[in-house]
Motif scaffolding. Sequence first.
Motif, short mmCIF file in Angstrom:
data_model
loop_
_atom_site.label_atom_id
_atom_site.label_comp_id
_atom_site.label_asym_id
_atom_site.label_seq_id
_atom_site.Cartn_x
_atom_site.Cartn_y
_atom_site.Cartn_z
N UNK A 146 78.86 24.88 -6.05
CA UNK A 146 78.32 23.59 -6.50
C UNK A 146 77.05 23.75 -7.32
N UNK A 147 76.74 22.73 -8.09
CA UNK A 147 75.47 22.64 -8.80
C UNK A 147 74.43 21.94 -7.94
N UNK A 148 73.32 21.59 -8.54
CA UNK A 148 72.21 20.99 -7.80
C UNK A 148 72.05 19.49 -8.02
N UNK A 149 72.77 18.93 -8.97
CA UNK A 149 72.62 17.50 -9.25
C UNK A 149 73.37 16.67 -8.21
N UNK A 150 72.91 15.46 -7.99
CA UNK A 150 73.57 14.55 -7.06
C UNK A 150 73.61 13.15 -7.65
N UNK A 151 74.69 12.44 -7.34
CA UNK A 151 74.78 11.01 -7.63
C UNK A 151 75.13 10.29 -6.33
N UNK A 152 74.51 9.14 -6.13
CA UNK A 152 74.85 8.32 -4.98
C UNK A 152 75.35 6.97 -5.48
N UNK A 153 76.59 6.67 -5.10
CA UNK A 153 77.23 5.44 -5.58
C UNK A 153 77.16 5.32 -7.10
N UNK A 154 77.35 6.47 -7.77
CA UNK A 154 77.41 6.50 -9.22
C UNK A 154 76.08 6.64 -9.93
N UNK A 155 74.97 6.60 -9.19
CA UNK A 155 73.66 6.67 -9.82
C UNK A 155 72.98 8.00 -9.52
N UNK A 156 72.33 8.61 -10.53
CA UNK A 156 71.65 9.90 -10.28
C UNK A 156 70.58 9.76 -9.21
#
Length: 580
Positions: free
Chosen positions: A310-320
């Motif tokens: 995996x990478x390090x970016x995250x989105x929660x409910x479609x938002x960064x």
Amino acid sequence: MKRFKVFLAAVFFILNTYSITIAGDFSLTVVHVNDTHSHLEGDWLKLKIQSQTVSIPVGGFARLKTCLKAMRAKDPLLLFLHAGDNVQGTLYFTLFDGRLEYELLNSVNLDAMVFGNHEFDRGVKYLPGWIKRSRFPWLASNIDFSAEPAIAPLVKTYVIKEINGEKVGIIGLTTEKTPFMTLNVGQTVFLDPVETAQKYVSFLTSQGVNKIIALSHLGYYKDCELAARVPGIDIIVGGHSHSLLGDPAKLSPLGLVPQGPYPTEIQGPDGKKVLIVQAWQWAHVVGNLKVLFSPEGEIKDYQGRIVIPAGNALKENGRPVLSASYRYRELMNAILATGVVQPIKEDREILNRLSPYRQKIEKYKLKVVGKTYTPLERGPNEGLGHLVADAIREKIPGAQIALYNSGGVRRDLLAGKITAKDVAEVLPFGNTLVVMDLTGKEIKEALEEGINFLFRQRGKNPALLPYVSGIKVEIDISAPFGERVKSIYVEEKNGRYVSLDPDTSYRVVVNSFMAAGGDGFTHLRNSSGFRQDTGFSDLEAFMEYIKKRRLLQAPREKRILIIGMTLPHDDLPSALKRAA
């Protein structure tokens, strides 16, 4: 003093036993992927963390290479295998015809690959070029290419790898249903995989090989059957069914449901252990299996684990989610605590190699693929979603019914020209098409379940109803769960609609999100009949559908008839009966 002597005796015994084990046993590490389907770049994987939808970038060949480098640092002699379907599913294959996929497998030093059914999606004419470009053997134990002289000399029925002085035999088995699943297999003949496996296991055993791997593109349940029927196979490295295997205790905190344990242990007909592994799809999982063999070639012990690179970016409910935020740390800690997801840096060389092709893909997205004179909007009878359902049904020969979740269609199409980019924004999730056989009763139950889930989550909004093709459905929104779907009519070949028979089996196509139980369609996930992930993307199917027609028009008939509330432009339920 007496205790000291006992201690020394115990130490001597342990060391002596250990030295005997090391001298006589053989340790083998198998790393594997399958069904990578031209997903050369990473994808956003949706997880369920603390009841929230959290997305993280995973997979891609740039991460795969880095992941393999780390694994080889621990075991330089590991075997890296691919269980078929390296192509089909993204614009990389649509535009560049497979030239990149096999070059990238070279770059990650693949040891062997078995044919998947999608290796035939361009017919047989591309196969010689792909195989010649590959620096690894293509295995075809149960495929007879003798009538295809351009291919026959290039493939192998088996290979024997020598590792630390020990022989490891590998055979390759491909689903015999391939001619019915792909474009054109030419003059190739597909043989029974069980009989073929028995033949080559016997041959390898006669050559003094007592450690045998079946590299399989048969599917998880077929692999289990193979293990139970053919003596002499030690490990089955599988593909075709896109099966996620693993520990539920580790995967459930991520909202993932495994199809079975990793590895799955089956007792062979000779009473010996057979280990079955599979690594989901799209290089979202890298499987790592370490097996300890006795001098006689029997499995003494094993350790298996899966890695989601995996990478390090995250989105929660479609938002960064900002990386400096407390919420980011909270979510990432929950993800990493499972021990399954591992942060993996992308290999710069692979990214650079993909860069010019990525630019061509972005340019292609501006290409006009069709037009519409009127806006095509989303809604229970507005047209766009039902056109998507029509497209996926048309893509699969023999499909009678298509279902598509409303949340999978993400934007409307305005009147005017339709570009490839527009289509990609309508269907952005990269879902594949899954074919399954369902009875009329199962179809009704699946619709009841999916509708109930969405209504509970987001209210009784008719816009949430799934899109359909090949059927018309009458739904009473005011009715309780289990009684909302009042009637279903299925289209016959002559275009007439008749009542869906609860006991008749129908060939249904859905997207992979729904097939996995998404949006509450757990009946689809749990169905026990025939099912097959075709590897075709919904985007590809819709693109082909538009190009074929050039002018896109909304369906004229009303497919979802709603009672229990007043909606503008809805026909009365009797209109459905008249149409039938």
